[in-house]
Every structure is written in structure tokens, then in C-alpha cells.
Write a protein that holds these residues in place. Sequence first.
Motif, PDB file in Angstrom:
ATOM      1  N   ALA A  83       6.039  -4.543 -20.191  1.00  0.00           N
ATOM      2  CA  ALA A  83       5.446  -3.321 -20.791  1.00  0.00           C
ATOM      3  C   ALA A  83       3.917  -3.363 -20.399  1.00  0.00           C
ATOM      4  O   ALA A  83       3.247  -2.491 -19.826  1.00  0.00           O
ATOM      5  N   VAL A  84       3.408  -4.708 -20.858  1.00  0.00           N
ATOM      6  CA  VAL A  84       2.031  -4.900 -20.714  1.00  0.00           C
ATOM      7  C   VAL A  84       1.631  -5.083 -18.986  1.00  0.00           C
ATOM      8  O   VAL A  84       0.575  -4.632 -18.611  1.00  0.00           O
ATOM      9  N   PHE A  85       2.712  -5.668 -18.402  1.00  0.00           N
ATOM     10  CA  PHE A  85       2.336  -5.912 -17.076  1.00  0.00           C
ATOM     11  C   PHE A  85       2.365  -4.603 -16.285  1.00  0.00           C
ATOM     12  O   PHE A  85       1.473  -4.293 -15.706  1.00  0.00           O
ATOM     13  N   SER A  86       3.399  -3.734 -16.494  1.00  0.00           N
ATOM     14  CA  SER A  86       3.460  -2.458 -15.793  1.00  0.00           C
ATOM     15  C   SER A  86       2.424  -1.507 -16.254  1.00  0.00           C
ATOM     16  O   SER A  86       1.831  -0.824 -15.205  1.00  0.00           O
ATOM     17  N   GLY A  87       2.176  -1.673 -17.537  1.00  0.00           N
ATOM     18  CA  GLY A  87       1.095  -0.454 -18.216  1.00  0.00           C
ATOM     19  C   GLY A  87      -0.332  -1.105 -17.376  1.00  0.00           C
ATOM     20  O   GLY A  87      -1.205  -0.023 -16.949  1.00  0.00           O
ATOM     21  N   GLY A  88      -0.481  -2.252 -17.237  1.00  0.00           N
ATOM     22  CA  GLY A  88      -1.673  -2.836 -16.864  1.00  0.00           C
ATOM     23  C   GLY A  88      -1.922  -2.369 -15.420  1.00  0.00           C
ATOM     24  O   GLY A  88      -2.841  -2.118 -14.872  1.00  0.00           O
ATOM     25  N   LEU A  89      -0.979  -2.708 -14.748  1.00  0.00           N
ATOM     26  CA  LEU A  89      -0.984  -2.426 -13.273  1.00  0.00           C
ATOM     27  C   LEU A  89      -1.036  -1.000 -13.109  1.00  0.00           C
ATOM     28  O   LEU A  89      -1.902  -0.780 -12.133  1.00  0.00           O
ATOM     29  N   PHE A  90      -0.526  -0.192 -13.553  1.00  0.00           N
ATOM     30  CA  PHE A  90      -0.642   1.324 -13.511  1.00  0.00           C
ATOM     31  C   PHE A  90      -2.061   1.828 -13.795  1.00  0.00           C
ATOM     32  O   PHE A  90      -2.777   2.365 -13.052  1.00  0.00           O
ATOM     33  N   GLY A  91      -2.654   1.262 -15.003  1.00  0.00           N
ATOM     34  CA  GLY A  91      -4.028   1.600 -15.308  1.00  0.00           C
ATOM     35  C   GLY A  91      -4.822   0.985 -14.378  1.00  0.00           C
ATOM     36  O   GLY A  91      -6.061   1.746 -13.879  1.00  0.00           O
ATOM     37  N   LEU A  92      -4.704  -0.077 -13.721  1.00  0.00           N
ATOM     38  CA  LEU A  92      -5.598  -0.616 -12.705  1.00  0.00           C
ATOM     39  C   LEU A  92      -5.644   0.478 -11.418  1.00  0.00           C
ATOM     40  O   LEU A  92      -6.608   0.671 -10.673  1.00  0.00           O
ATOM     41  N   LEU A  93      -4.478   0.355 -11.035  1.00  0.00           N
ATOM     42  CA  LEU A  93      -4.316   1.167  -9.939  1.00  0.00           C
ATOM     43  C   LEU A  93      -4.765   2.798 -10.072  1.00  0.00           C
ATOM     44  O   LEU A  93      -5.459   3.374  -9.141  1.00  0.00           O
ATOM     45  N   ALA A  94      -4.494   3.367 -11.405  1.00  0.00           N
ATOM     46  CA  ALA A  94      -4.890   4.734 -11.185  1.00  0.00           C
ATOM     47  C   ALA A  94      -6.392   4.726 -11.491  1.00  0.00           C
ATOM     48  O   ALA A  94      -7.180   5.828 -10.974  1.00  0.00           O
ATOM     49  N   ARG A  95      -7.139   3.774 -11.793  1.00  0.00           N
ATOM     50  CA  ARG A  95      -8.736   3.763 -11.996  1.00  0.00           C
ATOM     51  C   ARG A  95      -9.059   3.455 -10.762  1.00  0.00           C
ATOM     52  O   ARG A  95     -10.392   4.046 -10.312  1.00  0.00           O
ATOM     53  N   LEU A  96      -8.498   2.727  -9.931  1.00  0.00           N
ATOM     54  CA  LEU A  96      -9.029   2.323  -8.621  1.00  0.00           C
ATOM     55  C   LEU A  96      -8.931   3.724  -7.759  1.00  0.00           C
ATOM     56  O   LEU A  96      -9.673   3.920  -6.886  1.00  0.00           O
ATOM     57  N   GLY A  97      -7.857   4.318  -8.001  1.00  0.00           N
ATOM     58  CA  GLY A  97      -7.600   5.600  -7.104  1.00  0.00           C
ATOM     59  C   GLY A  97      -8.395   6.829  -7.844  1.00  0.00           C
ATOM     60  O   GLY A  97      -8.420   7.893  -7.327  1.00  0.00           O
TER      61      GLY A  97
END
Length: 284
Positions: free
Chosen positions: A220-234
Motif C-alpha cells: 500500500a505504501v509503495f503503490s500509494g507513494g508511486l501514485f502520489g509522485l506520478l500525480a504530482r509530476l503530472g
Amino acid sequence: MSVLAMESVVAAVLGACVGSFLGLAAWRLPRGESLTWPASHCPACGRTLAWRENLPLLGWLWLRGRCRTCSVPIPLRDWLTEGLTAGLWVAVVLLTTPATSGFAGVLRLLAGWLLISGLLLLLLLDLDGFWLPEPLCRWGLIVGLTTTALLAVATGTSPVTPLVHHSLAAALALLGFDLVGMLGTWCLGVPALGGGDGKLAAVLGAWLGGKGVMLALALAVFSGGLFGLLARLGGSLKPRQPFPFGPFLATAGGLVWLTPEPLQRQLLALLLPWLNTVGLALGN
């Protein structure tokens, strides 16, 4: 048709029906509406749906995704929820039947259906309104511990040891989330975690035990962190803009339940070095 194929067909039909109910519950609960009355109707014009329009999966296709009276679109998510629940119920059958038999197999099958359905409802509620209802989490915790004890009895072992381990995993998961939330809020100046996230983590601890909840939290932490990073970069998420973490917890918990135990151990062995660095050592 083989027995397993027949079980899969039955699971798909029942799962689609449950998915229809989950979609209704996700719509009505945040609005304080009854889950039993009135009958299913168009929220725009109020027309009560005919029986064939209420058929899981088929009803949406029959109506071509729109109300027959006012032509307001029916959310595609309702249809997807029914299909996803049907598929997950079949997955529980396929992954449970070969591994266990007798009363223990039936119990684990029912437990899997119940857990997957409950997690999907919590996912939808948190996705819509950052809401993980405490009563649902509380009952999820109680039912999880009860199921743990019943599964131990069904396999001919004492329920005391697994019940203690799962209770400890639930308590430590809740405490860990509360501490991380307090630390994150202190560092960021804004709430770092929702109040329901820790309760959902405790539910996962009750159902999955120490090793299972460690793996679920890591995913959960890995997938949530990856989503947050990509969403902010996008650009779709602004700095410090919150997003619901419950869907990542619920998805990870469901995946761990459906993952065979040998594969869980392998994944956990790969993740343990990273888990130790963030202090998520719940044990089992």
C-alpha cells in the motif's frame, strides 16, 4: 462441466449481485439513506427501476447506460463494480478450492468473499468522500478475529495462538499508523493520514496476521507513494494536496489474501530490508 467450473459460474453470478449491492451502499451510506428502502431508482427523476433493469451487469447494458425516462447517464462505475466483484469472487474460488477442503475450505471460501466485498465497499467510500466509517471498520475487526479463531478450530488446532497473533498485529498496525500520522502532521503542518486509515490497517491485521499485514502495508505504501509522485509530476495533484489512502490499503489487503502463502513469504523476504528501515516489524 466440472465442479470447479460450476462453482466459478455460481460465484460470478452471486458476486455480480453483491457488487450491485455494494454500488448502492456506496451511494446511499454517505447520504444517510436506507439500504433497503426505497427500491432502486433513478436519482435524477426518481423512477423505480423495472426488474430487468436491476439485473447485475445486464441491466446497465439493457438501458445502454442511461435512464429510460430522463436519459441521465448511469455511472459506468456501477457496471464496473458489479463486474469486478464477480471476478474477485471467482478468484477466491479458484485460489481457495485447490488449497483446502472440507469445512475449513468452505469457511475460508466464505471468509474470502466477505473480506473482498467489505474491502471493496470501503475502497469506494474512501474514494468518493475520504470516508472509512468506524462502525464498518469495527465490525471488520471483530469478524476478522472471529474468522481467525474459527479457521483454526476447523483445521484442528487451538485458536488461542493465532488469535493472539492477529490481535497483536491489529493493535500494532493501528498504533503504527497513529504514530506515523502524528509525526507526519508535525512535520508537514497538515494532517498526514486520515483517521480511518489506521482503523482499516487494524482490520487487515485481524484478517491477515502479522506477516500478512506487513506485506499489505508495504504494498500500500509503495503503490500509494508511486501514485502520489506520478500525480504530482503530472500536475493532477498539488503539493500537500491529500488523496485517499484507503483504496491502496484495501487493494493490498485483498491481494495478500488471494496470494498463496509461499509466495507471500517470498515477497516478504524481498521487502523485509526496506520494511525494517521504516520500522514496520510486526512479526507473527
